[in-house]
Design a protein around this motif. Structure first.
Motif, PDB file in Angstrom:
ATOM      1  N   ILE A 164       3.839  -1.606 -19.370  1.00 22.04           N
ATOM      2  CA  ILE A 164       5.271  -1.244 -20.377  1.00 22.04           C
ATOM      3  C   ILE A 164       4.883  -2.181 -21.345  1.00 22.04           C
ATOM      4  O   ILE A 164       5.115  -1.942 -22.682  1.00 22.04           O
ATOM      5  CB  ILE A 164       6.511  -1.600 -18.808  1.00 22.04           C
ATOM      6  N   GLY A 165       4.889  -2.989 -20.595  1.00 23.53           N
ATOM      7  CA  GLY A 165       4.550  -4.486 -22.656  1.00 23.53           C
ATOM      8  C   GLY A 165       3.463  -4.424 -22.876  1.00 23.53           C
ATOM      9  O   GLY A 165       3.633  -4.315 -24.478  1.00 23.53           O
ATOM     10  N   ASP A 180       2.944   3.135  -7.357  1.00 24.42           N
ATOM     11  CA  ASP A 180       2.799   4.234  -8.339  1.00 24.42           C
ATOM     12  C   ASP A 180       3.924   3.666  -9.846  1.00 24.42           C
ATOM     13  O   ASP A 180       3.440   3.135 -10.564  1.00 24.42           O
ATOM     14  CB  ASP A 180       3.894   5.409  -8.478  1.00 24.42           C
ATOM     15  N   ASP A 181       4.917   2.516  -8.943  1.00 23.62           N
ATOM     16  CA  ASP A 181       6.239   1.912  -9.894  1.00 23.62           C
ATOM     17  C   ASP A 181       5.855   0.924 -10.693  1.00 23.62           C
ATOM     18  O   ASP A 181       5.498  -0.125 -11.504  1.00 23.62           O
ATOM     19  CB  ASP A 181       7.271   1.625  -8.802  1.00 23.62           C
ATOM     20  N   LEU A 182       4.698   0.665  -9.063  1.00 18.84           N
ATOM     21  CA  LEU A 182       4.047  -0.979 -10.119  1.00 18.84           C
ATOM     22  C   LEU A 182       3.064  -1.066 -10.753  1.00 18.84           C
ATOM     23  O   LEU A 182       3.442  -1.747 -12.445  1.00 18.84           O
ATOM     24  CB  LEU A 182       3.048  -1.983  -8.814  1.00 18.84           C
ATOM     25  N   LEU A 202      10.456   5.660 -14.879  1.00 16.14           N
ATOM     26  CA  LEU A 202      10.276   4.340 -13.072  1.00 16.14           C
ATOM     27  C   LEU A 202      11.393   5.188 -13.435  1.00 16.14           C
ATOM     28  O   LEU A 202      11.804   5.208 -12.084  1.00 16.14           O
ATOM     29  CB  LEU A 202      10.413   3.714 -14.849  1.00 16.14           C
ATOM     30  N   VAL A 203      12.963   5.135 -13.958  1.00 18.02           N
ATOM     31  CA  VAL A 203      13.849   5.106 -13.231  1.00 18.02           C
ATOM     32  C   VAL A 203      14.332   6.812 -12.714  1.00 18.02           C
ATOM     33  O   VAL A 203      14.451   7.271 -11.611  1.00 18.02           O
ATOM     34  CB  VAL A 203      15.179   5.880 -14.780  1.00 18.02           C
ATOM     35  N   ALA A 204      13.219   7.623 -13.039  1.00 21.63           N
ATOM     36  CA  ALA A 204      13.631   8.769 -12.042  1.00 21.63           C
ATOM     37  C   ALA A 204      13.448   8.923 -11.249  1.00 21.63           C
ATOM     38  O   ALA A 204      13.102   9.367  -9.640  1.00 21.63           O
ATOM     39  CB  ALA A 204      12.069  10.144 -13.332  1.00 21.63           C
ATOM     40  N   THR A 231       0.490  -1.137   0.089  1.00 23.20           N
ATOM     41  CA  THR A 231       0.125  -0.231  -0.112  1.00 23.20           C
ATOM     42  C   THR A 231       1.137   1.472  -0.317  1.00 23.20           C
ATOM     43  O   THR A 231       0.431   2.173  -0.273  1.00 23.20           O
ATOM     44  CB  THR A 231      -0.801   0.078   1.185  1.00 23.20           C
ATOM     45  N   ASP A 232       2.044   1.232  -0.334  1.00 30.38           N
ATOM     46  CA  ASP A 232       3.037   2.532  -0.425  1.00 30.38           C
ATOM     47  C   ASP A 232       2.949   3.050  -1.576  1.00 30.38           C
ATOM     48  O   ASP A 232       2.686   2.444  -2.500  1.00 30.38           O
ATOM     49  CB  ASP A 232       4.448   1.367   0.143  1.00 30.38           C
TER      50      ASP A 232
END
Lengths: 221, 87
Positions: free
Chosen positions: B24-25, B16-18, B75-77, B10-11
């Motif tokens: 992406i795919g 967001d990242d998940l 994502l990298v940012a 829940t973080d």
């Protein structure tokens, strides 16, 4: 493979329109929650009001943290989308019910609405300068970037539709297959997994809508 | 895995990242599919079969890669922001 015992058949709904029936079911659940809570709002929330306040408050914080203060203007739509898709997805886990999002038409309708809405927001906030969002970073490359950006914008509703449809439909099929192989032993653990996955899919739809709206509202790079 | 780690799902930044990584795919595939569909529709309309389909399919492939590029950059940012905050 079709659902063995199903609620819509009791109401005499034809097989091909049952997703519409279950969409109305999801709406009825949400409306009922709203009406029940509206009558007895308390300053110190308890029970269901607490759950909804945590959910909506958390989403609002998340939206404002990602989009900025502009996020408050688009938040009602985003929250509506999240709750609506969550209710639709979770209907699939109820006995006698089917998830309306397991039908591609429901998802396509929502995705096309999101596509139209974020372009409308972009046009409203930028006017004719909205085209700069399609031009890429360098003016020299603009003629090349314009068709690429247009294609990639057209891909957005497609990917929104297919992701939700594929995930939910896949889960429904897996549940049915598991149930026909080993009832209860296999379906009960997978319920927990799918509960997580369905919440996550609703969140992803919300998240992507937010990203698209943010892209339409903020300055072109 | 501790229970707290499971609930760290829940973080907010993790979520967001998940959701970005999970998209992406399909973003790559849908770029290609949308490009091909637009080209095919144009060909159907103009009756010029191979041309528009080919050109728009190429555009779709490029835009699919561009989608992946943009997602990865974000994502990298996010990752970098996280490492800076941890220090």
């Amino acid at each position: 493979m079709e659902h063995p015992v199903i609620l819509s058949a009791l109401f005499g709904i034809p097989e091909e329109y049952k997703h519409v029936f279950y969409t109305w079911c999801a709406m009825a659940v949400l409306f009922a929650t709203g009406f029940i809570l509206r009558g007895k709002m308390k300053l110190v929330p308890t029970g269901l009001q607490n759950v909804m306040e945590v959910l909506i408050g958390g989403l609002e914080d998340f939206t404002v943290a990602t989009v900025g203060e502009n996020g408050r203007k688009i938040f009602p739509l985003l929250c509506g989308i999240f709750l609506f898709i969550l209710a639709q997805n979770l209907l699939g886990l109820l006995p006698f019910c089917d998830a309306p999002t397991a039908n591609i038409n429901t998802n396509a309708a929502m995705a096309l609405f999101v596509f139209a809405y974020y372009n409308y927001v972009g046009l409203r906030s930028w006017g004719p300068r909205y085209i700069k969002h399609f031009m890429g970073p360098m003016p020299v490359l603009a003629p090349l970037m314009l068709p690429i950006e247009v294609v990639s914008h057209c891909a957005r509703p497609l990917s929104l539709t297919l992701r939700l449809f594929g995930n939910i439909r896949g889960e429904e099929i897996v549940l049915l297959l598991f149930f026909s192989m080993a009832p209860l032993v296999s379906t009960l653990p997978s319920y927990f997994l799918f509960l997580l996955a369905k919440c996550l899919q609703a969140f992803i739809f919300y998240m992507l809508t937010m990203i698209y709206l943010q892209g339409a509202m903020e300055h072109a790079h | 895995m501790r229970l707290a780690e499971i609930f760290s799902i829940t973080d907010k930044r993790f979520l967001d990242d998940l959701s970005r990584a999970g998209t992406i795919g399909l973003h790559m595939v849908s770029g290609i599919a949308a490009g091909t569909a637009i080209g095919y529709a144009l060909d159907y309309w103009l009756e010029s079969f191979p041309w528009c389909t080919g050109v728009f399919m190429l555009l779709g492939i490029v835009s699919g890669f561009r989608n992946v590029y943009v997602d990865t950059k974000k994502l990298v940012a996010n990752q970098q922001k996280e490492t800076v905050e941890r220090k």
